[in-house]
Design a protein around this motif. Structure first.
Motif, mmCIF file in Angstrom:
data_model
loop_
_atom_site.group_PDB
_atom_site.id
_atom_site.type_symbol
_atom_site.label_atom_id
_atom_site.label_comp_id
_atom_site.label_asym_id
_atom_site.label_seq_id
_atom_site.Cartn_x
_atom_site.Cartn_y
_atom_site.Cartn_z
ATOM 1 N N PHE A 65 -19.644 -3.460 -4.023
ATOM 2 C CA PHE A 65 -20.005 -3.044 -2.535
ATOM 3 C C PHE A 65 -20.562 -1.674 -2.600
ATOM 4 N N CYS A 66 -20.999 -1.433 -1.492
ATOM 5 C CA CYS A 66 -21.634 -0.077 -1.200
ATOM 6 C C CYS A 66 -22.086 -0.013 0.285
ATOM 7 N N MET A 67 -22.434 1.127 0.811
ATOM 8 C CA MET A 67 -22.787 1.608 2.208
ATOM 9 C C MET A 67 -24.191 2.035 2.010
ATOM 10 N N THR A 68 -25.083 1.717 2.749
ATOM 11 C CA THR A 68 -26.246 2.124 2.774
ATOM 12 C C THR A 68 -26.650 2.557 4.239
ATOM 13 N N GLN A 69 -28.058 2.998 4.477
ATOM 14 C CA GLN A 69 -28.302 3.597 5.727
ATOM 15 C C GLN A 69 -29.583 2.689 6.265
ATOM 16 N N SER A 70 -30.011 3.078 7.396
ATOM 17 C CA SER A 70 -31.130 2.270 8.079
ATOM 18 C C SER A 70 -32.520 2.571 7.653
ATOM 19 N N ASN A 71 -32.813 3.607 7.085
ATOM 20 C CA ASN A 71 -34.184 4.158 6.722
ATOM 21 C C ASN A 71 -34.166 4.832 5.531
ATOM 22 N N PRO A 72 -35.603 5.133 4.658
ATOM 23 C CA PRO A 72 -35.576 5.498 3.498
ATOM 24 C C PRO A 72 -35.088 7.135 3.802
ATOM 25 N N PRO A 73 -34.333 7.729 2.572
ATOM 26 C CA PRO A 73 -33.798 6.971 1.511
ATOM 27 C C PRO A 73 -32.807 6.164 1.904
ATOM 28 N N PHE A 74 -32.528 5.008 1.660
ATOM 29 C CA PHE A 74 -31.618 4.194 2.125
ATOM 30 C C PHE A 74 -30.256 4.568 1.486
ATOM 31 N N THR A 75 -30.101 5.197 0.565
ATOM 32 C CA THR A 75 -28.899 5.463 -0.327
ATOM 33 C C THR A 75 -28.168 6.561 0.411
ATOM 34 N N TYR A 76 -26.851 6.616 0.475
ATOM 35 C CA TYR A 76 -25.978 7.644 0.797
ATOM 36 C C TYR A 76 -25.389 8.277 -0.607
ATOM 37 N N MET A 77 -26.147 7.672 -1.711
ATOM 38 C CA MET A 77 -25.653 8.475 -3.081
ATOM 39 C C MET A 77 -24.128 8.045 -3.313
ATOM 40 N N GLU A 78 -23.561 8.809 -3.887
ATOM 41 C CA GLU A 78 -21.802 8.776 -4.333
ATOM 42 C C GLU A 78 -21.147 8.366 -2.882
ATOM 43 N N HIS A 79 -21.563 8.977 -1.579
ATOM 44 C CA HIS A 79 -20.861 8.616 -0.593
ATOM 45 C C HIS A 79 -20.842 7.259 -0.075
ATOM 46 N N GLY A 80 -21.927 6.501 -0.651
ATOM 47 C CA GLY A 80 -21.963 5.167 -0.069
ATOM 48 C C GLY A 80 -20.796 4.180 -0.892
ATOM 49 N N LEU A 81 -20.228 5.014 -1.928
ATOM 50 C CA LEU A 81 -19.119 4.237 -2.527
ATOM 51 C C LEU A 81 -17.910 3.978 -1.809
ATOM 52 N N ARG A 82 -17.777 4.538 -0.647
ATOM 53 C CA ARG A 82 -16.408 4.755 0.275
ATOM 54 C C ARG A 82 -16.903 4.076 1.648
ATOM 55 N N TYR A 83 -16.158 3.301 2.260
ATOM 56 C CA TYR A 83 -16.391 2.889 3.546
ATOM 57 C C TYR A 83 -16.152 3.948 4.505
ATOM 58 N N LYS A 84 -16.896 3.987 5.320
ATOM 59 C CA LYS A 84 -16.955 4.713 6.950
ATOM 60 C C LYS A 84 -17.161 3.532 7.954
ATOM 61 N N ALA A 85 -16.505 3.789 8.867
ATOM 62 C CA ALA A 85 -16.738 2.972 9.996
ATOM 63 C C ALA A 85 -18.253 3.310 10.879
ATOM 64 N N LYS A 86 -18.246 4.564 11.005
ATOM 65 C CA LYS A 86 -19.543 5.127 11.626
ATOM 66 C C LYS A 86 -20.021 6.112 10.911
ATOM 67 N N ARG A 87 -21.207 6.331 10.530
ATOM 68 C CA ARG A 87 -22.334 7.361 10.300
ATOM 69 C C ARG A 87 -23.392 7.532 11.142
#
Length: 374
Positions: free
Chosen positions: A338-360
């Motif tokens: 699993f991972c978290m990503t965002q809505s536009n390029p760059p889609f990655t949160y990098m290492e921060h995407g390895l942890r869940y956050k309800a709102k970003r």
């Protein structure tokens, strides 16, 4: 001629009548054939937004559709690179000629199977595949396009899946005959293309008793019939599935050695849409865009192994067991990621995407603001 929307069954027509009908197509077009086909395409586009079952059962006029280019499996195209760095489009019958192009046995090979057509935009499937071919010169890249338009996609799903799968098998055979090791080949495909790729890999393994090195299935389509969901662990040495929608268009259940669920969509039933998406078709396309960003831009999109989405939300995961979406995966990778990503390029949160956050914070220019897709 039956009214618009009626299904004309042509299998029982005399062959000479069919020939006369096709020869008369230019004349018929002036008397309404183009209008009927326009209605066909509009109907298919509308039904696609309701899911594969509605799409496959759309009451189109198949007799008229057969008059237009793009229906026959022989209309599929190959895209390869020459040694002078030029992208060349070839008919599917040119498979035996692949050895004449820039295919180097010392390089890894990516065979991408496209069976999804989208409108031209910054997130266009066709544009991404063009960029992929022209930027990743460290790989042998061959793109097989089975979906130059929505009409061809319709017939690929309803009538030609086995023929397209056989074409991929013949391509794999041609590549290995040219000196490419089966283990150095990655097959990849999105949606219907994932199932076509899986069928080709399966036929190749049964014929040659060799497995291709990897299949990357990007949100495999649920298809018209469940028997046509062909992605499974046995078809390649490693099968990686990147899920995206998992409700109407994509398969929800794990199918591979590795199953990646960005943002939990496709795994957790109550979560329906990917970041920035307002439609399910957008969520179905979302993992394709992630995959292309990783391959074209070299962006790291890490995911971590976790027992379930609930465990991921709680932070109860194996953070020592991570991988990046792309072509290269750890040999021991297996299970759910699993991972978290965002809505536009760059889609990655990098290492921060390895942890869940309800709102970003959501950046501007999200997918939802882009032109609509098929």
């Amino acid at each position: 001629m039956k009214r618009v929307g009626a299904t004309i069954r042509i299998s029982s027509w005399p062959s000479n009548l069919l020939l006369l009908l096709c020869l008369a197509a230019p004349t018929l077009a002036a008397t309404g054939i183009d209008r009927i086909q326009e209605h066909n395409l509009q109907l298919l586009s509308e039904q696609l937004n309701r899911g594969w079952r509605a799409f496959c059962d759309a009451p189109v006029d198949e007799g008229v559709m057969c008059l237009f280019e793009g229906i026959s499996p022989s209309d599929a195209r190959l895209h390869v690179m020459t040694i002078t760095n030029q992208s060349v489009e070839l008919p599917i019958k040119s498979i035996p000629e692949l050895r004449d192009f820039d295919i180097d046995p010392l390089r890894k090979t990516l065979l991408y199977v496209n069976a999804f057509h989208s409108a031209d935009s910054i997130f266009s499937v066709q544009e991404h595949l063009t960029l992929l071919r022209t930027t990743r010169r460290d790989l042998n890249i061959i793109v097989v396009d089975f979906a130059s338009n929505v009409a061809q996609l319709y017939y690929a799903v309803r009538h030609h899946l086995s023929v397209h799968g056989y074409s991929i098998y013949k391509l794999l055979s041609a590549l290995t005959d040219a000196g490419i090791e089966a283990g150095d080949i990655t097959l990849a495909g999105h949606s219907v293309g994932a199932n076509i790729a899986a069928l080709g890999a399966d036929l190749f393994s049964k014929s040659s008793r060799r497995l291709v090195g990897q299949l990357i299935a990007i949100d495999p389509a649920t298809m018209c019939r469940t028997t046509d969901i062909l992605v499974r662990q046995s078809v390649a040495a490693r099968v990686v599935v990147v899920h995206g929608e998992g409700d109407v268009f994509g398969v929800r259940v794990p199918l591979g050695h590795v199953d990646i669920y960005p943002n939990g969509i496709g795994y957790f039933p109550r979560k329906k849409l990917q970041p920035g998406c307002e439609t399910k078709i957008c969520s179905h396309m979302y993992p394709f865009v992630l995959f292309m960003e990783a391959l074209i831009e070299g962006v790291m999109i890490p995911a971590t192994k976790c027992e379930s989405w609930a465990k991921f939300r709680q932070g109860d995961c194996s953070y020592q067991n991570t991988l990046n979406i792309g072509l290269i995966y750890p040999p021991d990778a297996k299970g759910l990621y699993f991972c978290m990503t965002q809505s536009n390029p760059p889609f990655t949160y990098m290492e921060h995407g390895l942890r869940y956050k309800a709102k970003r914070p959501e950046p501007s220019n999200s997918l939802a603001e882009q032109p609509a897709r098929d």
